[in-house]
Design a protein around this motif. Structure first.
Motif, PDB file in Angstrom:
ATOM      1  N   ASP A 194     -13.403  -4.400 -12.109  1.00  0.00           N
ATOM      2  CA  ASP A 194     -13.047  -3.201 -11.363  1.00  0.00           C
ATOM      3  C   ASP A 194     -11.566  -3.281 -10.998  1.00  0.00           C
ATOM      4  O   ASP A 194     -11.068  -4.332 -10.585  1.00  0.00           O
ATOM      5  CB  ASP A 194     -13.876  -3.087 -10.083  1.00  0.00           C
ATOM      6  N   VAL A 195     -10.865  -2.159 -11.137  1.00  0.00           N
ATOM      7  CA  VAL A 195      -9.437  -2.086 -10.832  1.00  0.00           C
ATOM      8  C   VAL A 195      -9.242  -1.182  -9.629  1.00  0.00           C
ATOM      9  O   VAL A 195      -9.801  -0.084  -9.572  1.00  0.00           O
ATOM     10  CB  VAL A 195      -8.628  -1.555 -12.037  1.00  0.00           C
ATOM     11  N   SER A 196      -8.471  -1.629  -8.674  1.00  0.00           N
ATOM     12  CA  SER A 196      -8.131  -0.802  -7.524  1.00  0.00           C
ATOM     13  C   SER A 196      -6.729  -1.183  -7.072  1.00  0.00           C
ATOM     14  O   SER A 196      -6.180  -2.213  -7.488  1.00  0.00           O
ATOM     15  CB  SER A 196      -9.139  -0.996  -6.381  1.00  0.00           C
ATOM     16  N   LEU A 197      -6.141  -0.367  -6.203  1.00  0.00           N
ATOM     17  CA  LEU A 197      -4.797  -0.670  -5.741  1.00  0.00           C
ATOM     18  C   LEU A 197      -4.551  -0.117  -4.353  1.00  0.00           C
ATOM     19  O   LEU A 197      -5.195   0.849  -3.913  1.00  0.00           O
ATOM     20  CB  LEU A 197      -3.735  -0.164  -6.713  1.00  0.00           C
ATOM     21  N   SER A 198      -3.621  -0.774  -3.659  1.00  0.00           N
ATOM     22  CA  SER A 198      -3.097  -0.320  -2.382  1.00  0.00           C
ATOM     23  C   SER A 198      -1.593  -0.190  -2.527  1.00  0.00           C
ATOM     24  O   SER A 198      -0.978  -0.854  -3.365  1.00  0.00           O
ATOM     25  CB  SER A 198      -3.438  -1.300  -1.263  1.00  0.00           C
ATOM     26  N   PHE A 199      -1.002   0.668  -1.683  1.00  0.00           N
ATOM     27  CA  PHE A 199       0.436   0.918  -1.802  1.00  0.00           C
ATOM     28  C   PHE A 199       0.953   1.243  -0.397  1.00  0.00           C
ATOM     29  O   PHE A 199       0.489   2.195   0.229  1.00  0.00           O
ATOM     30  CB  PHE A 199       0.678   2.096  -2.743  1.00  0.00           C
ATOM     31  N   PHE A 200       1.860   0.434   0.092  1.00  0.00           N
ATOM     32  CA  PHE A 200       2.427   0.707   1.410  1.00  0.00           C
ATOM     33  C   PHE A 200       3.909   0.404   1.402  1.00  0.00           C
ATOM     34  O   PHE A 200       4.420  -0.301   0.515  1.00  0.00           O
ATOM     35  CB  PHE A 200       1.710  -0.091   2.506  1.00  0.00           C
ATOM     36  N   GLU A 201       4.613   0.945   2.371  1.00  0.00           N
ATOM     37  CA  GLU A 201       6.026   0.664   2.536  1.00  0.00           C
ATOM     38  C   GLU A 201       6.270   0.083   3.922  1.00  0.00           C
ATOM     39  O   GLU A 201       5.511   0.342   4.866  1.00  0.00           O
ATOM     40  CB  GLU A 201       6.881   1.913   2.327  1.00  0.00           C
ATOM     41  N   ILE A 202       7.321  -0.708   4.034  1.00  0.00           N
ATOM     42  CA  ILE A 202       7.745  -1.254   5.315  1.00  0.00           C
ATOM     43  C   ILE A 202       9.077  -0.599   5.650  1.00  0.00           C
ATOM     44  O   ILE A 202      10.067  -0.772   4.941  1.00  0.00           O
ATOM     45  CB  ILE A 202       7.896  -2.785   5.243  1.00  0.00           C
ATOM     46  N   TYR A 203       9.065   0.187   6.703  1.00  0.00           N
ATOM     47  CA  TYR A 203      10.254   0.929   7.108  1.00  0.00           C
ATOM     48  C   TYR A 203      10.421   0.769   8.620  1.00  0.00           C
ATOM     49  O   TYR A 203       9.491   1.019   9.383  1.00  0.00           O
ATOM     50  CB  TYR A 203      10.111   2.414   6.742  1.00  0.00           C
ATOM     51  N   GLY A 204      11.590   0.348   9.027  1.00  0.00           N
ATOM     52  CA  GLY A 204      11.820   0.128  10.444  1.00  0.00           C
ATOM     53  C   GLY A 204      10.947  -0.973  11.011  1.00  0.00           C
ATOM     54  O   GLY A 204      10.609  -0.942  12.200  1.00  0.00           O
ATOM     55  N   GLY A 205      10.542  -1.922  10.160  1.00  0.00           N
ATOM     56  CA  GLY A 205       9.727  -3.040  10.615  1.00  0.00           C
ATOM     57  C   GLY A 205       8.249  -2.732  10.739  1.00  0.00           C
ATOM     58  O   GLY A 205       7.477  -3.601  11.157  1.00  0.00           O
ATOM     59  N   PRO A 237       4.588  -1.066   8.776  1.00  0.00           N
ATOM     60  CA  PRO A 237       3.992  -0.657   7.495  1.00  0.00           C
ATOM     61  C   PRO A 237       3.420   0.755   7.564  1.00  0.00           C
ATOM     62  O   PRO A 237       2.857   1.152   8.598  1.00  0.00           O
ATOM     63  CB  PRO A 237       2.878  -1.694   7.280  1.00  0.00           C
ATOM     64  N   TYR A 238       3.558   1.499   6.468  1.00  0.00           N
ATOM     65  CA  TYR A 238       3.027   2.859   6.358  1.00  0.00           C
ATOM     66  C   TYR A 238       2.238   2.973   5.054  1.00  0.00           C
ATOM     67  O   TYR A 238       2.721   2.552   3.993  1.00  0.00           O
ATOM     68  CB  TYR A 238       4.153   3.893   6.382  1.00  0.00           C
ATOM     69  N   ASP A 239       1.055   3.532   5.139  1.00  0.00           N
ATOM     70  CA  ASP A 239       0.150   3.641   3.997  1.00  0.00           C
ATOM     71  C   ASP A 239       0.595   4.795   3.101  1.00  0.00           C
ATOM     72  O   ASP A 239       0.501   5.966   3.487  1.00  0.00           O
ATOM     73  CB  ASP A 239      -1.276   3.872   4.496  1.00  0.00           C
ATOM     74  N   LEU A 240       1.051   4.481   1.907  1.00  0.00           N
ATOM     75  CA  LEU A 240       1.540   5.514   0.994  1.00  0.00           C
ATOM     76  C   LEU A 240       0.419   6.218   0.237  1.00  0.00           C
ATOM     77  O   LEU A 240       0.669   7.197  -0.458  1.00  0.00           O
ATOM     78  CB  LEU A 240       2.528   4.896  -0.004  1.00  0.00           C
ATOM     79  N   LEU A 241      -0.810   5.723   0.346  1.00  0.00           N
ATOM     80  CA  LEU A 241      -1.950   6.390  -0.286  1.00  0.00           C
ATOM     81  C   LEU A 241      -2.803   7.128   0.750  1.00  0.00           C
ATOM     82  O   LEU A 241      -3.892   7.594   0.436  1.00  0.00           O
ATOM     83  CB  LEU A 241      -2.814   5.375  -1.048  1.00  0.00           C
TER      84      LEU A 241
END
Length: 256
Positions: free
Chosen positions: A157-168, A170-174
């Protein structure tokens, strides 16, 4: 104004350089755990208009930085070249496919067959082409993962998570850039609480998630790039057997 003498000395230096070594790929077993590669980007149109000079020579496995100097008389110009050796050095003529084939492609079978972990990250100043390179690698990665998984008798099974770190933070990009919390679990490992994990059944679905995440990244205009990424983005791809995925969901439910 561009220094014509400096330009001539660099051109003569490059004419005398030996041919670069082939960009052969290495199996993970031949690597020492960390591979450091350098990719030189071409001079941009704006830089050409400003008559800036290309003072980097890429000759695998060396990156050479040229510096203008004057001899002791204070008048005669000379060229001082600083040579740095890396595992791979890609010149401005190399494509992202060349980077992928040499660096990333050999790792995927090892990850699938040995349950290994691989981290690929890009480091460099604003406008150096990090997002451009990583976006191309992600496209090739999606195609290769599903091609290799499809050939296995034991499907994954393939899955993914994607987040960014901005201003210290984390924000969930999905998940509409929802702000998340960084916690530490019982094994002293850092976890992003509530991070979305989306399944992907085809390369197209995986790329749709990646494109969604990239479209939501924080950007600001700079002198080099009108839409320069201003955050650290982390895209995580999970490959699991079906029973492992069920266990993972049960564990993550305590974070939600």
């Amino acid at each position: 104004m561009q220094d014509i003498d400096f330009h001539r000395m660099i051109r003569e230096f490059r004419q005398q350089c030996p041919d670069p070594q082939p960009l052969d790929s290495k199996a993970p077993s031949e690597q020492d755990g960390i591979v450091v590669c350098v990719r030189k980007r071409p001079i941009q149109q704006l830089e050409m208009q400003q008559r800036e000079l290309d003072c980097i020579t890429a000759c695998n496995p060396f990156a050479i930085v040229h510096e203008r100097k004057f001899k002791v008389d204070g008048i005669t110009k000379c060229l001082e070249s600083h040579q740095f050796e890396f595992d791979r050095v890609f010149d401005e003529e190399c494509s992202t496919d060349d980077v992928y084939t040499s660096v990333t492609e050999p790792l995927i079978p090892w990850v699938i067959e040995s349950s290994g972990r691989v981290t690929i990250f890009a480091y460099g100043q604003t406008g150096s082409g990090k997002t451009h390179t990583m976006t191309g690698i992600q496209r090739s990665l999606a195609a290769q993962i599903f091609d290799d998984v499809g050939r296995r008798g034991d499907p994954l099974d393939v899955s993914l998570s994607f987040f960014e770190i901005y201003g210290g933070r984390p924000y969930d990009l999905l998940n509409s850039r929802q702000r998340l919390d960084t916690l530490e679990d019982a094994r002293n490992e850092v976890q992003i609480a509530g991070l979305t994990e989306r399944p992907a059944n085809t390369p197209q679905e995986m790329l749709q998630c990646i494109e969604l995440g990239n479209s939501l990244r924080t950007t600001h205009a700079t002198a080099i790039n009108r839409d320069s990424s201003r955050s650290h983005a982390v895209c995580v791809v999970f490959l699991r057997r079906s029973e492992e995925r069920r266990v993972g969901k049960e564990c993550r439910s305590r974070w939600s």
